[in-house]
Design a protein around this motif. Structure first.
Motif, PDB file in Angstrom:
ATOM      1  N   THR A 233       0.844  -1.196   0.000  1.00  0.00           N
ATOM      2  CA  THR A 233       0.000   0.000   0.000  1.00  0.00           C
ATOM      3  C   THR A 233       0.880   1.247   0.000  1.00  0.00           C
ATOM      4  O   THR A 233       2.074   1.174  -0.327  1.00  0.00           O
ATOM      5  CB  THR A 233      -0.957  -0.011   1.210  1.00  0.00           C
ATOM      6  OG1 THR A 233      -1.865   1.090   1.105  1.00  0.00           O
ATOM      7  CG2 THR A 233      -0.213   0.060   2.525  1.00  0.00           C
ATOM      8  N   VAL A 234       0.332   2.370   0.369  1.00  0.00           N
ATOM      9  CA  VAL A 234       1.078   3.619   0.512  1.00  0.00           C
ATOM     10  C   VAL A 234       1.081   3.989   1.992  1.00  0.00           C
ATOM     11  O   VAL A 234       0.012   4.165   2.590  1.00  0.00           O
ATOM     12  CB  VAL A 234       0.444   4.752  -0.315  1.00  0.00           C
ATOM     13  CG1 VAL A 234       1.169   6.065  -0.043  1.00  0.00           C
ATOM     14  CG2 VAL A 234       0.484   4.422  -1.804  1.00  0.00           C
ATOM     15  N   ASP A 235       2.243   4.065   2.582  1.00  0.00           N
ATOM     16  CA  ASP A 235       2.361   4.357   4.015  1.00  0.00           C
ATOM     17  C   ASP A 235       2.220   5.865   4.225  1.00  0.00           C
ATOM     18  O   ASP A 235       3.195   6.619   4.170  1.00  0.00           O
ATOM     19  CB  ASP A 235       3.701   3.863   4.544  1.00  0.00           C
ATOM     20  CG  ASP A 235       3.808   3.972   6.056  1.00  0.00           C
ATOM     21  OD1 ASP A 235       2.944   4.644   6.659  1.00  0.00           O
ATOM     22  OD2 ASP A 235       4.750   3.397   6.625  1.00  0.00           O
ATOM     23  N   LEU A 236       0.991   6.302   4.502  1.00  0.00           N
ATOM     24  CA  LEU A 236       0.738   7.737   4.621  1.00  0.00           C
ATOM     25  C   LEU A 236       1.356   8.346   5.875  1.00  0.00           C
ATOM     26  O   LEU A 236       1.663   9.539   5.886  1.00  0.00           O
ATOM     27  CB  LEU A 236      -0.766   8.012   4.599  1.00  0.00           C
ATOM     28  CG  LEU A 236      -1.477   7.848   3.259  1.00  0.00           C
ATOM     29  CD1 LEU A 236      -2.878   8.441   3.339  1.00  0.00           C
ATOM     30  CD2 LEU A 236      -0.716   8.504   2.121  1.00  0.00           C
ATOM     31  N   VAL A 237       1.520   7.570   6.928  1.00  0.00           N
ATOM     32  CA  VAL A 237       2.158   8.120   8.119  1.00  0.00           C
ATOM     33  C   VAL A 237       3.623   8.442   7.823  1.00  0.00           C
ATOM     34  O   VAL A 237       4.140   9.490   8.230  1.00  0.00           O
ATOM     35  CB  VAL A 237       2.019   7.162   9.313  1.00  0.00           C
ATOM     36  CG1 VAL A 237       2.814   7.676  10.509  1.00  0.00           C
ATOM     37  CG2 VAL A 237       0.559   6.979   9.689  1.00  0.00           C
ATOM     38  N   ASP A 238       4.272   7.557   7.094  1.00  0.00           N
ATOM     39  CA  ASP A 238       5.653   7.849   6.679  1.00  0.00           C
ATOM     40  C   ASP A 238       5.690   9.067   5.764  1.00  0.00           C
ATOM     41  O   ASP A 238       6.544   9.945   5.912  1.00  0.00           O
ATOM     42  CB  ASP A 238       6.221   6.630   5.946  1.00  0.00           C
ATOM     43  CG  ASP A 238       7.570   6.922   5.310  1.00  0.00           C
ATOM     44  OD1 ASP A 238       8.555   7.093   6.065  1.00  0.00           O
ATOM     45  OD2 ASP A 238       7.636   7.023   4.067  1.00  0.00           O
ATOM     46  N   ALA A 239       4.753   9.144   4.829  1.00  0.00           N
ATOM     47  CA  ALA A 239       4.705  10.288   3.912  1.00  0.00           C
ATOM     48  C   ALA A 239       4.453  11.579   4.670  1.00  0.00           C
ATOM     49  O   ALA A 239       5.061  12.625   4.386  1.00  0.00           O
ATOM     50  CB  ALA A 239       3.620  10.063   2.861  1.00  0.00           C
ATOM     51  N   LEU A 240       3.551  11.528   5.657  1.00  0.00           N
ATOM     52  CA  LEU A 240       3.260  12.714   6.456  1.00  0.00           C
ATOM     53  C   LEU A 240       4.490  13.152   7.242  1.00  0.00           C
ATOM     54  O   LEU A 240       4.783  14.350   7.350  1.00  0.00           O
ATOM     55  CB  LEU A 240       2.099  12.433   7.399  1.00  0.00           C
ATOM     56  CG  LEU A 240       1.606  13.598   8.263  1.00  0.00           C
ATOM     57  CD1 LEU A 240       1.018  14.703   7.395  1.00  0.00           C
ATOM     58  CD2 LEU A 240       0.567  13.112   9.276  1.00  0.00           C
ATOM     59  N   ARG A 273      -5.936   3.896  14.318  1.00  0.00           N
ATOM     60  CA  ARG A 273      -5.604   2.610  14.916  1.00  0.00           C
ATOM     61  C   ARG A 273      -4.129   2.302  14.757  1.00  0.00           C
ATOM     62  O   ARG A 273      -3.512   2.629  13.745  1.00  0.00           O
ATOM     63  CB  ARG A 273      -6.413   1.486  14.256  1.00  0.00           C
ATOM     64  CG  ARG A 273      -7.911   1.541  14.492  1.00  0.00           C
ATOM     65  CD  ARG A 273      -8.268   1.057  15.874  1.00  0.00           C
ATOM     66  NE  ARG A 273      -7.907  -0.362  16.026  1.00  0.00           N
ATOM     67  CZ  ARG A 273      -7.946  -1.024  17.171  1.00  0.00           C
ATOM     68  NH1 ARG A 273      -8.286  -0.395  18.279  1.00  0.00           N
ATOM     69  NH2 ARG A 273      -7.629  -2.309  17.205  1.00  0.00           N
ATOM     70  N   TYR A 274      -3.571   1.618  15.765  1.00  0.00           N
ATOM     71  CA  TYR A 274      -2.139   1.334  15.764  1.00  0.00           C
ATOM     72  C   TYR A 274      -1.721   0.358  14.675  1.00  0.00           C
ATOM     73  O   TYR A 274      -0.571   0.332  14.236  1.00  0.00           O
ATOM     74  CB  TYR A 274      -1.717   0.771  17.129  1.00  0.00           C
ATOM     75  CG  TYR A 274      -2.271  -0.597  17.442  1.00  0.00           C
ATOM     76  CD1 TYR A 274      -1.535  -1.751  17.140  1.00  0.00           C
ATOM     77  CD2 TYR A 274      -3.522  -0.756  18.012  1.00  0.00           C
ATOM     78  CE1 TYR A 274      -2.048  -3.008  17.423  1.00  0.00           C
ATOM     79  CE2 TYR A 274      -4.034  -1.992  18.299  1.00  0.00           C
ATOM     80  CZ  TYR A 274      -3.304  -3.129  17.993  1.00  0.00           C
ATOM     81  OH  TYR A 274      -3.798  -4.377  18.261  1.00  0.00           O
ATOM     82  N   ASN A 275      -2.650  -0.472  14.189  1.00  0.00           N
ATOM     83  CA  ASN A 275      -2.273  -1.498  13.213  1.00  0.00           C
ATOM     84  C   ASN A 275      -2.927  -1.301  11.852  1.00  0.00           C
ATOM     85  O   ASN A 275      -3.029  -2.222  11.054  1.00  0.00           O
ATOM     86  CB  ASN A 275      -2.610  -2.887  13.755  1.00  0.00           C
ATOM     87  CG  ASN A 275      -4.102  -3.070  14.028  1.00  0.00           C
ATOM     88  OD1 ASN A 275      -4.852  -2.107  14.032  1.00  0.00           O
ATOM     89  ND2 ASN A 275      -4.518  -4.319  14.257  1.00  0.00           N
ATOM     90  N   VAL A 276      -3.390  -0.082  11.598  1.00  0.00           N
ATOM     91  CA  VAL A 276      -4.021   0.225  10.314  1.00  0.00           C
ATOM     92  C   VAL A 276      -3.285   1.389   9.655  1.00  0.00           C
ATOM     93  O   VAL A 276      -3.142   2.459  10.259  1.00  0.00           O
ATOM     94  CB  VAL A 276      -5.508   0.597  10.490  1.00  0.00           C
ATOM     95  CG1 VAL A 276      -6.117   1.005   9.147  1.00  0.00           C
ATOM     96  CG2 VAL A 276      -6.286  -0.554  11.102  1.00  0.00           C
ATOM     97  N   ILE A 277      -2.819   1.178   8.438  1.00  0.00           N
ATOM     98  CA  ILE A 277      -2.248   2.274   7.657  1.00  0.00           C
ATOM     99  C   ILE A 277      -3.411   3.087   7.093  1.00  0.00           C
ATOM    100  O   ILE A 277      -4.261   2.541   6.382  1.00  0.00           O
ATOM    101  CB  ILE A 277      -1.361   1.747   6.528  1.00  0.00           C
ATOM    102  CG1 ILE A 277      -0.122   1.062   7.110  1.00  0.00           C
ATOM    103  CG2 ILE A 277      -0.945   2.891   5.594  1.00  0.00           C
ATOM    104  CD1 ILE A 277       0.762   0.401   6.078  1.00  0.00           C
ATOM    105  N   PRO A 278      -3.511   4.364   7.433  1.00  0.00           N
ATOM    106  CA  PRO A 278      -4.683   5.151   7.029  1.00  0.00           C
ATOM    107  C   PRO A 278      -4.701   5.445   5.538  1.00  0.00           C
ATOM    108  O   PRO A 278      -3.666   5.365   4.845  1.00  0.00           O
ATOM    109  CB  PRO A 278      -4.534   6.434   7.846  1.00  0.00           C
ATOM    110  CG  PRO A 278      -3.068   6.575   8.050  1.00  0.00           C
ATOM    111  CD  PRO A 278      -2.540   5.172   8.207  1.00  0.00           C
TER     112      PRO A 278
END
Length: 419
Positions: A233-240, A273-278
């Motif tokens: 997928t696309v890791d949006l937390v990393d992107a943010l 959620r801790y285990n969900v990539i938004p």
């Protein structure tokens, strides 16, 4: 909606400020004596406005109070089209120039924690930037100049502008201009509270005194997924994270160092959620810059850097760049008027140099049309001071008569110089 803004009755509020500060010049026609009589009422007005703040765009009852007080002084105020601001001309010699004085009247969305009798009664709203003081000072100026006009001693027209929505975009100054607030005006002046200066001091500066200020919002989207399989997928937390840490530095490297560009994100959010990539993430902040030329280029630079940083992550970018306001750039002649007015109102020791601030001020839009200047009014209290836009901000109320004397002297000197 706040409760009706009516002035409190009973109780005298005294001021320790003398009628004429040491080294100052008396106001003409015994206006110092009139001001001394007015000080308790002005302080009561400021405290009432402080207790009943209204957010940007919602200043209807504040505007109604202003209009009532000006009417009681024998003036003829008119409401802005939305009813949340006031323009009032004090008519002197009909063939004289028109000078404008501006006060902003809106409050901020902050909860007032102060333990004072005039603490905000509106949950989540308070005057944390001193606009209640600006409003009160200008009411005092109107009362005194109305007396001069009645005596036939006002060498022109003074326009009082009580402006809404200084704290938000789009700016309230643009509403005033559209409503004809600058028609025939040859110069405009304003003061802003400065807790870093003691009462009796006025900060003056030729040229830029504030920064340009814009709003930047970046929304990132992706398919979302499981934290166990970010490669699918696309890791949006990393992107943010890359967005808020890398973009401000890279943008500053695209412009001259002396432009003073500052991009700061005040909000960042992603996921629940801790285990969900938004699938959605967002960051919002302000871009401030001291240099006008760099301000003109900033939207294009930010857009390119954001896309360059986010491209490797695979996230989709939606950038909203909202133009705010250019720097306030004080006219040299207008500062000359303010300098002479400060010396007259508060004595020569009242004149203080002041640096350019990274804060933004929509007074700048008036200066796109007519020359003028913004001064910093000392409101510092004994002990540690609290900066602007902090909920616990408060002022030394002796700044109110000091501000009135300053702006009366400014108006009289500006009218004389413009003849």
């Amino acid at each position: 909606m706040t409760s009706a803004l009516t002035l409190p009755v009973g109780g005298q509020l005294a001021s320790s400020w003398p009628e004429a500060p040491s080294g100052s010049q008396p106001l003409p026609f015994e206006l110092d004596h009139l001001l001394a009589l007015r000080v308790p009422g002005l302080i009561a007005t400021r405290r009432h406005i402080h207790s009943h703040p209204e957010l940007s765009g919602e200043e209807f009852e504040t505007a109604a109070l202003i209009a009532r007080e000006l009417s009681l002084a024998g003036l003829n105020p008119r409401m802005l089209p939305k009813g949340n601001g006031v323009i009032c001309d004090i008519d002197g010699r009909p063939d004289g120039p028109v000078i404008a004085l501006r006060a902003d009247i809106d409050a901020l969305p902050l909860t007032d924690p102060k333990d004072v009798p005039y603490r905000s009664t509106v949950e989540g709203v308070c005057h944390a930037c001193g606009h209640d003081v600006h409003t009160t000072v200008m009411l005092g100026v109107g009362m005194l100049l109305a007396q001069l006009a009645d005596l036939g001693r006002l060498d022109g027209r003074v326009r009082l502008i009580f402006q809404p929505a200084e704290e938000i975009l789009p700016c309230g100054s643009l509403e005033v201009i559209e409503a004809g607030g600058l028609d025939d005006v040859v110069q405009i002046f304003a003061v802003h509270c400065d807790p870093n200066l003691p009462v009796g001091k006025v900060g003056l500066r030729v040229g830029p005194i504030t920064a340009a200020a814009d709003n930047v919002t970046v929304r990132l989207t992706g398919p979302g997924g499981h934290t166990a399989r970010p490669h699918l997928t696309v890791d949006l937390v990393d992107a943010l994270g890359r967005l808020v840490t890398e973009v401000p530095t890279l943008v500053s490297r695209r412009v001259p160092a002396n432009s003073g560009l500052l991009l700061v994100f005040g909000h960042a959010s992603a996921g629940t959620r801790y285990n969900v990539i938004p699938s959605e993430a967002c960051a919002a902040g302000t871009l401030r810059v001291m240099d006008r030329d760099t301000w003109e280029q900033a939207p294009k630079i930010v857009a390119q850097v954001v896309r360059d940083v986010i491209a490797p992550t695979g996230a989709t970018v939606d950038l909203e760049y909202l133009r705010g306001r250019p720097p306030v750039s004080n006219d040299a002649r207008a500062i000359g008027v303010l300098t002479a007015a400060t010396a007259a109102a508060l004595g020569p020791e009242g004149i203080a140099e002041t640096p350019q601030s990274m804060g933004g001020e929509d007074f700048s839009w008036y200066l796109e049309h007519v020359p003028g200047a913004l001064a910093r009014l000392g409101v510092g209290r004994a002990g540690p001071n609290v900066d602007l836009h902090r909920a616990s901000f408060d002022v030394d109320e002796r700044a109110i008569p000091a501000g009135v004397r300053l702006m009366v002297q400014t108006a009289l000197r500006a009218l004389a110089a413009a003849r």
